[in-house]
Design a protein around this motif. Sequence first.
Motif, PDB file in Angstrom:
ATOM      1  N   LYS A 258      -3.244   8.063 -11.261  1.00  0.00           N
ATOM      2  CA  LYS A 258      -4.348   9.005 -10.646  1.00  0.00           C
ATOM      3  C   LYS A 258      -3.739   9.431  -9.284  1.00  0.00           C
ATOM      4  O   LYS A 258      -4.387  10.255  -8.743  1.00  0.00           O
ATOM      5  CB  LYS A 258      -5.488   8.129 -10.289  1.00  0.00           C
ATOM      6  CG  LYS A 258      -6.202   7.668 -11.743  1.00  0.00           C
ATOM      7  CD  LYS A 258      -7.664   6.929 -11.392  1.00  0.00           C
ATOM      8  CE  LYS A 258      -8.142   6.773 -12.677  1.00  0.00           C
ATOM      9  NZ  LYS A 258      -9.494   5.714 -12.825  1.00  0.00           N
ATOM     10  N   PHE A 259      -2.749   8.697  -8.954  1.00  0.00           N
ATOM     11  CA  PHE A 259      -2.252   9.237  -7.395  1.00  0.00           C
ATOM     12  C   PHE A 259      -1.019  10.280  -7.670  1.00  0.00           C
ATOM     13  O   PHE A 259      -0.429  10.654  -6.768  1.00  0.00           O
ATOM     14  CB  PHE A 259      -1.924   8.131  -6.542  1.00  0.00           C
ATOM     15  CG  PHE A 259      -2.985   7.525  -5.561  1.00  0.00           C
ATOM     16  CD1 PHE A 259      -2.945   7.798  -4.182  1.00  0.00           C
ATOM     17  CD2 PHE A 259      -3.905   6.765  -6.295  1.00  0.00           C
ATOM     18  CE1 PHE A 259      -3.926   7.367  -3.494  1.00  0.00           C
ATOM     19  CE2 PHE A 259      -4.987   6.478  -5.307  1.00  0.00           C
ATOM     20  CZ  PHE A 259      -4.709   6.916  -4.087  1.00  0.00           C
ATOM     21  N   GLY A 260      -0.701  10.383  -9.082  1.00  0.00           N
ATOM     22  CA  GLY A 260       0.378  11.469  -9.121  1.00  0.00           C
ATOM     23  C   GLY A 260       1.407  11.053  -9.826  1.00  0.00           C
ATOM     24  O   GLY A 260       2.509  11.794 -10.076  1.00  0.00           O
ATOM     25  N   ALA A 261       1.768   9.782 -10.176  1.00  0.00           N
ATOM     26  CA  ALA A 261       2.802   9.240 -10.868  1.00  0.00           C
ATOM     27  C   ALA A 261       2.716  10.069 -12.271  1.00  0.00           C
ATOM     28  O   ALA A 261       1.954  10.009 -13.049  1.00  0.00           O
ATOM     29  CB  ALA A 261       2.750   7.914 -11.042  1.00  0.00           C
ATOM     30  N   SER A 262       4.117  10.431 -12.863  1.00  0.00           N
ATOM     31  CA  SER A 262       4.031  10.786 -14.299  1.00  0.00           C
ATOM     32  C   SER A 262       3.977   9.645 -15.155  1.00  0.00           C
ATOM     33  O   SER A 262       4.580   8.755 -14.977  1.00  0.00           O
ATOM     34  CB  SER A 262       5.310  11.905 -14.435  1.00  0.00           C
ATOM     35  OG  SER A 262       6.327  11.142 -14.315  1.00  0.00           O
ATOM     36  N   PRO A 263       3.332   9.823 -16.254  1.00  0.00           N
ATOM     37  CA  PRO A 263       3.252   8.820 -17.502  1.00  0.00           C
ATOM     38  C   PRO A 263       4.549   8.724 -18.299  1.00  0.00           C
ATOM     39  O   PRO A 263       5.413   9.594 -17.979  1.00  0.00           O
ATOM     40  CB  PRO A 263       2.288   9.322 -18.455  1.00  0.00           C
ATOM     41  CG  PRO A 263       2.234  10.881 -18.084  1.00  0.00           C
ATOM     42  CD  PRO A 263       2.495  10.928 -16.797  1.00  0.00           C
TER      43      PRO A 263
ATOM     44  N   ILE B 136       0.759  -1.020   0.170  1.00  0.00           N
ATOM     45  CA  ILE B 136       0.112  -0.144  -0.020  1.00  0.00           C
ATOM     46  C   ILE B 136       0.872   1.371  -0.090  1.00  0.00           C
ATOM     47  O   ILE B 136       0.393   2.272  -0.608  1.00  0.00           O
ATOM     48  CB  ILE B 136      -0.970   0.065   1.165  1.00  0.00           C
ATOM     49  CG1 ILE B 136      -1.657  -1.198   1.084  1.00  0.00           C
ATOM     50  CG2 ILE B 136      -1.784   1.295   1.450  1.00  0.00           C
ATOM     51  CD1 ILE B 136      -2.765  -1.467   2.364  1.00  0.00           C
ATOM     52  N   VAL B 137       2.142   1.454   0.655  1.00  0.00           N
ATOM     53  CA  VAL B 137       2.947   2.464   0.535  1.00  0.00           C
ATOM     54  C   VAL B 137       3.189   2.936  -0.819  1.00  0.00           C
ATOM     55  O   VAL B 137       3.322   4.283  -0.770  1.00  0.00           O
ATOM     56  CB  VAL B 137       4.159   1.966   1.412  1.00  0.00           C
ATOM     57  CG1 VAL B 137       5.255   3.063   1.208  1.00  0.00           C
ATOM     58  CG2 VAL B 137       3.987   1.791   2.867  1.00  0.00           C
ATOM     59  N   PRO B 138       3.425   2.354  -1.731  1.00  0.00           N
ATOM     60  CA  PRO B 138       3.384   3.018  -3.130  1.00  0.00           C
ATOM     61  C   PRO B 138       2.679   4.092  -3.293  1.00  0.00           C
ATOM     62  O   PRO B 138       2.921   5.155  -4.121  1.00  0.00           O
ATOM     63  CB  PRO B 138       3.637   1.882  -3.997  1.00  0.00           C
ATOM     64  CG  PRO B 138       4.127   0.652  -3.343  1.00  0.00           C
ATOM     65  CD  PRO B 138       3.537   0.994  -1.942  1.00  0.00           C
ATOM     66  N   LEU B 139       1.331   4.218  -3.089  1.00  0.00           N
ATOM     67  CA  LEU B 139       0.310   4.966  -3.129  1.00  0.00           C
ATOM     68  C   LEU B 139       0.666   6.234  -2.726  1.00  0.00           C
ATOM     69  O   LEU B 139       0.489   7.326  -3.231  1.00  0.00           O
ATOM     70  CB  LEU B 139      -0.906   4.473  -2.771  1.00  0.00           C
ATOM     71  CG  LEU B 139      -1.660   3.024  -3.388  1.00  0.00           C
ATOM     72  CD1 LEU B 139      -2.797   2.811  -2.813  1.00  0.00           C
ATOM     73  CD2 LEU B 139      -1.712   3.586  -4.914  1.00  0.00           C
ATOM     74  N   GLY B 140       1.239   6.215  -1.404  1.00  0.00           N
ATOM     75  CA  GLY B 140       1.590   7.632  -0.714  1.00  0.00           C
ATOM     76  C   GLY B 140       2.854   7.856  -1.319  1.00  0.00           C
ATOM     77  O   GLY B 140       3.273   9.317  -1.594  1.00  0.00           O
TER      78      GLY B 140
END
Length: 108
Positions: free
Chosen positions: A97-102, A22-26
């Motif tokens: 959606k959580f902010g990672a760049s494509p 779950i931590v990768p989402l943060g």
Amino acid sequence: MDQTTQLILPNQQFWVLLIGSIVPLGAYLINRAARWNSEQAKAIVHVALTGIAGVAYTALAGNVKGVGDFLQQAFTAIVAGLFAHNILWKPSGLNLKFGASPPAAEVK
């Protein structure tokens, strides 16, 4: 006769595995705010956060039998975080959606 159930993973390691997943989402949220210059920096943030989360849970849960427990739980969390990123969050697009760049190939 006393029969005990043998679990695949000990209880504490199961929770570290779940936390590490779950931590990768943060980390995506932090990477969105920080805007690192390279993908390597983002990866280091992911690894560091998942390792810290694994060690923090181990310290809070107690029942620690030495430094080896901390290293084992940190390694479990890091592996879980990397697998979750590649198997769950990246294919589903939730990382974007959580902010990672494509990836650069998708940006035009």
